[in-house]
Design an enzyme around this catalytic site. Structure first.
Site, PDB file in Angstrom:
ATOM      1  N   HIS A  57     120.237 -50.119 -43.640  1.00  9.26           N
ATOM      2  CA  HIS A  57     119.921 -50.640 -42.283  1.00  9.26           C
ATOM      3  C   HIS A  57     120.825 -51.885 -42.106  1.00  9.26           C
ATOM      4  O   HIS A  57     120.622 -52.619 -43.214  1.00  9.26           O
ATOM      5  CB  HIS A  57     118.382 -50.821 -41.768  1.00  9.26           C
ATOM      6  N   HIS A  85     120.420 -55.501 -40.067  1.00 10.52           N
ATOM      7  CA  HIS A  85     119.840 -56.321 -39.172  1.00 10.52           C
ATOM      8  C   HIS A  85     120.750 -57.121 -38.380  1.00 10.52           C
ATOM      9  O   HIS A  85     122.030 -57.889 -38.582  1.00 10.52           O
ATOM     10  CB  HIS A  85     119.209 -57.487 -39.861  1.00 10.52           C
TER      11      HIS A  85
END
Ligand code: AMP
Length: 134
Positions: A98, A100
Site C-alpha cells: 500500500h 500512504h
C-alpha cells in the site's frame, strides 16, 4: 493469502473507501498522521514492492497522484508525504502493498524520520558506486 486489507476490500471489515478499480482500492487510514491520510492498496495481497507486477505498481502510483491532487483541492494541504513502508524492517505493519498519501500543511509539526546516519570519509562515494544501476 488473507490480510487485513483483503478483508477490508471484501467488506468484512468496514472502511471509508474513496476509490476502487480492478488493480487497487483506496481507503482512509484509521489512524491518520493528518486527517484525510489515504492508503492506495493493491487489490491482490502482494507483500512488498518486489513482488508487485510493474503494471500494478505504476497504476497505483498514478492513482496516488490523483488522490494527492484531490486532497489538495478539498483539504487545502500545502504538500504531502507519499510513502511505501516496504517489509517489516521499514515499519510495515500490514504485509499487503500500500502507498500512504498523507496531506501535509506548512508548520504542521509532523516529522517523518527523526534520526539520520552520518557517512565516514569516502563512504558515500563507495556506497554510491555499489548502488549504481544502468
Ligand atoms: P503500514 O505500517 O505501512 O503497514 O501501514 C498500515 C496502516 O494501516 C497504518 O497506518 C494503520 O493505521 C492502517 N490501518 C490499520 N487498520 C486499519 C483499518 N481497519 N482501516 C484503515 N486503516 C487501517
Amino acid at each position: 493469502m488473507e490480510t487485513l486489507f483483503t478483508k477490508i476490500r471484501r467488506g468484512d471489515i468496514p472502511s471509508t473507501k474513496i476509490y476502487e478499480d480492478d488493480k487497487c482500492f483506496v481507503i482512509l487510514d484509521i489512524n491518520p498522521v493528518k486527517k484525510g491520510h489515504a492508503l492506495v492498496i493493491a487489490a491482490e495481497p502482494y507483500p512488498n514492492v518486489a513482488s508487485c507486477p510493474d503494471t500494478v505498481l505504476t497504476h497505483m502510483m498514478l492513482v496516488a497522484k490523483k488522490i494527492e491532487a484531490r486532497q489538495r483541492q478539498v483539504l487545502g494541504n500545502d504538500g504531502s508525504n507519499i510513502i511505501i513502508n516496504n517489509d517489516p524492517a521499514s515499519g510495515q505493519e500490514v504485509p499487503h502493498l500500500h502507498i500512504h498519501v498523507i496531506p501535509r500543511f506548512t508548520g504542521d509539526g509532523r516529522k517523518h524520520f527523526q534520526d539520520h546516519d552520518r557517512y565516514e570519509d569516502g563512504e558515500m562515494q563507495e556506497i554510491g558506486s555499489r548502488l549504481r544501476i544502468s
